[in-house]
Design a protein around this motif. Structure first.
Motif, PDB file in Angstrom:
ATOM      1  N   GLY A 220       2.785 -42.360 -16.925  1.00 20.05           N
ATOM      2  CA  GLY A 220       1.903 -43.172 -17.753  1.00 20.05           C
ATOM      3  C   GLY A 220       0.937 -44.030 -16.962  1.00 20.05           C
ATOM      4  O   GLY A 220       0.645 -45.166 -17.344  1.00 20.05           O
TER       5      GLY A 220
ATOM      6  N   SER B   5       0.873 -38.024 -16.578  1.00 21.88           N
ATOM      7  CA  SER B   5       1.595 -37.887 -17.836  1.00 21.88           C
ATOM      8  C   SER B   5       3.010 -38.455 -17.746  1.00 21.88           C
ATOM      9  O   SER B   5       3.450 -39.219 -18.616  1.00 21.88           O
ATOM     10  CB  SER B   5       1.648 -36.416 -18.239  1.00 21.88           C
ATOM     11  OG  SER B   5       2.439 -36.222 -19.380  1.00 21.88           O
TER      12      SER B   5
ATOM     13  N   ALA C 108      -6.227 -37.129 -15.300  1.00 22.00           N
ATOM     14  CA  ALA C 108      -5.222 -36.850 -16.329  1.00 22.00           C
ATOM     15  C   ALA C 108      -5.148 -35.374 -16.683  1.00 22.00           C
ATOM     16  O   ALA C 108      -4.146 -34.928 -17.268  1.00 22.00           O
ATOM     17  CB  ALA C 108      -5.520 -37.669 -17.581  1.00 22.00           C
TER      18      ALA C 108
ATOM     19  N   ALA D 295      -2.295 -34.263 -12.815  1.00 19.23           N
ATOM     20  CA  ALA D 295      -1.966 -34.448 -14.232  1.00 19.23           C
ATOM     21  C   ALA D 295      -0.479 -34.641 -14.502  1.00 19.23           C
ATOM     22  O   ALA D 295      -0.112 -35.500 -15.327  1.00 19.23           O
ATOM     23  CB  ALA D 295      -2.503 -33.259 -15.043  1.00 19.23           C
ATOM     24  N   PRO D 296       0.436 -33.904 -13.854  1.00 18.23           N
ATOM     25  CA  PRO D 296       1.854 -34.111 -14.173  1.00 18.23           C
ATOM     26  C   PRO D 296       2.327 -35.540 -13.916  1.00 18.23           C
ATOM     27  O   PRO D 296       3.130 -36.078 -14.687  1.00 18.23           O
ATOM     28  CB  PRO D 296       2.566 -33.113 -13.246  1.00 18.23           C
ATOM     29  CG  PRO D 296       1.550 -32.055 -12.969  1.00 18.23           C
ATOM     30  CD  PRO D 296       0.251 -32.775 -12.912  1.00 18.23           C
TER      31      PRO D 296
END
Length: 472
Positions: A399, A396, A386, A392-393
């Motif tokens: 979800g 995020s 995350a 990470a993108p």
């Protein structure tokens, strides 16, 4: 006058059409046909300008992509000579060796070259090498046996990996060797696909002059990792070119094939297969964009180790799955190697090996998972992904609930975890590609949903694995 990049690639495209997989014979590439390709400059992007080259990372990728759309095997042939054989010479050879070798590959009738590392008793575990070198007057004597080298019987020049004899296997080195130095083909293999490329067993008992040892670092295996990463990165271009053709031809076949009163493409599950091919092409467009814009094949690639592992595993799995979809759509005609209506049979045979060669995808997935665990700084894996920049993108934006990864990862879990990490990486690249190219938002969203389904399938595999383990 030096051609512009657009003019250069246009020339390669014109020549590539002569090697169309629908009509080009399934046989080893003749020297005269290789000369047609080298005359068009397919090797020039990897060569420095002072040796007659174009010195262009982007053009290296574009050449492979263009060739793969016409003939996957011919593209692989070129990528091997470029990424695995000539790139190490450009990066690590001394001036004497560079002057001796590189101008030959800038000529109209350039020879072929290969990379010799794999041995009958040593595949991905390079520490098991038995090919050895010893220093002798004026250079080195190298003895050993290699196999499954692409262009085993036809390449004139070789980058050969060996370890020092008698020191416990702690020092490794790469050497530039001409076939006449003592590189002999003892046996040919018959591969299922990629018939343009020859494979076999090669026995080595050679003297190599001192100047032909590559200055590839501290004598450990790091240089070999960098060489392999170059080949794996180019798979982004191979996959995108290949899937461009598969997507176009599968849809054209389904539209033209009439079942009753309607085309094949009117059938619901056929549309599902075509949609899967289109989404895979989009994912590979994003991976290829990443390789072109975020990497540079002319530099050290080891910092990009996890990203390139992900590119290779995702792209090759998509190549195989799309070839399978295409063959299924083509029905009985898809099982004919000489079908006048499609290239599905050859596409499947040519693509199948990519999840095996150059490091099996199971191994690369395990290595990717271990890299992330080792880099997590005490975080559980879902929390690390995350915040880790390559993933990470996507976590995020979509979800993703990756808490099922938060466990002690046995070897079998690590393989599955690596696949998840690679899919999340690919989803992040789709977001990046869409933002940087202005691609259609619906297309990007559909590709992301396609990758989410892959992640969900691995989640189910995790549960199944746990149940099987519990049942002994």
């Amino acid at each position: 006058m030096l051609l512009s990049s657009e003019e250069f690639i246009a020339g390669v495209e014109e020549v590539a059409s002569r090697f169309d997989a629908a009509t080009y014979p399934q046989r080893e590439l003749p020297a005269d046909d290789w000369a047609v390709l080298t005359a068009a400059g397919v090797l020039l992007p990897v060569l420095p300008a002072e040796y007659g080259g174009r010195d262009s990372h982007v053009e290296m990728c574009r050449v492979v992509e263009v060739l793969a759309e016409q003939n996957l095997a011919v593209a692989v042939y070129t990528a091997i000579v470029t990424g695995l054989a000539l790139r190490p010479v450009v990066r690590w050879a001394g001036e004497e060796a560079r002057r001796e070798i590189l101008p030959r590959f800038a000529g109209v009738r350039a020879p072929a070259a290969g990379f010799a590392s794999t041995e009958p008793g040593c595949g991905s575990a390079m520490s098991g090498l038995t090919t050895v070198f010893e220093e002798v007057q004026g250079g080195y004597r190298i003895r050993g046996r290699k196999h499954w080298q692409a262009l085993s019987a036809t390449a004139s020049w070789w980058v050969v990996v060996a370890k020092r004899e008698g020191d416990g296997g702690r020092e490794y080195a790469c050497f530039l060797m001409e076939r006449g130095d003592g590189f002999r083909t003892a046996q040919r293999y018959e591969a299922l696909g990629l018939k343009v490329i020859d494979y076999g067993i090669n026995d080595i008992d050679a003297f190599v002059p001192a100047h032909r040892r590559l200055d590839a670092g501290a004598g450990n295996l790091s240089s070999m990792v960098d060489i392999y990463l170059a080949g794996r990165a180019l798979i982004g271009a191979l996959a995108f070119g290949f899937l461009n053709r598969i997507a176009r031809e599968a849809r054209a076949y389904a539209d033209a094939r009439v079942i009753g009163r309607a085309p094949l493409s009117a059938i619901g599950f056929v549309r599902h297969r075509l949609g899967a091919i289109d989404s895979a092409r989009t994912v590979c467009a994003a991976l290829n964009h990443y390789v072109r814009t975020a990497l540079d094949l002319r530099t050290d690639l080891t910092p990009a180790f996890p990203a390139i592992q992900a590119v290779k595993t995702v792209a090759t799995e998509l190549m195989v799955s799309c070839a399978n979809h295409y063959q299924q759509l083509a029905g009985g005609e898809g099982y004919r190697s000489d079908s006048p209506t499609n290239i599905a049979a050859q596409a499947f045979l040519d693509s199948r090996v990519f999840t095996v060669f150059d490091g099996t995808n199971d191994l690369l997935s395990q290595q990717l998972a271990q890299y992330c665990v080792d880099s997590s700084d005490g975080l559980v894996l879902s929390a690390f992904l995350a915040v880790w920049a390559p993933t990470a993108p996507a976590v995020s934006a979509h979800g993703y609930d990756l808490r099922f990864l938060d466990r002690e990862l046995r070897q079998e879990h690590s393989v599955l975890a690596g696949r998840v990490i690679a899919y999340v990486f690919a989803a992040a690249r789709v977001l990046e590609w869409a933002a940087e190219t202005g691609a259609d938002a619906n297309r990007a969203r559909t590709a992301a949903e396609f990758l989410t389904a892959d992640i969900d399938r691995v989640r189910v595999e995790f549960d199944l694995l746990d149940r099987l383990t519990a049942n002994g």
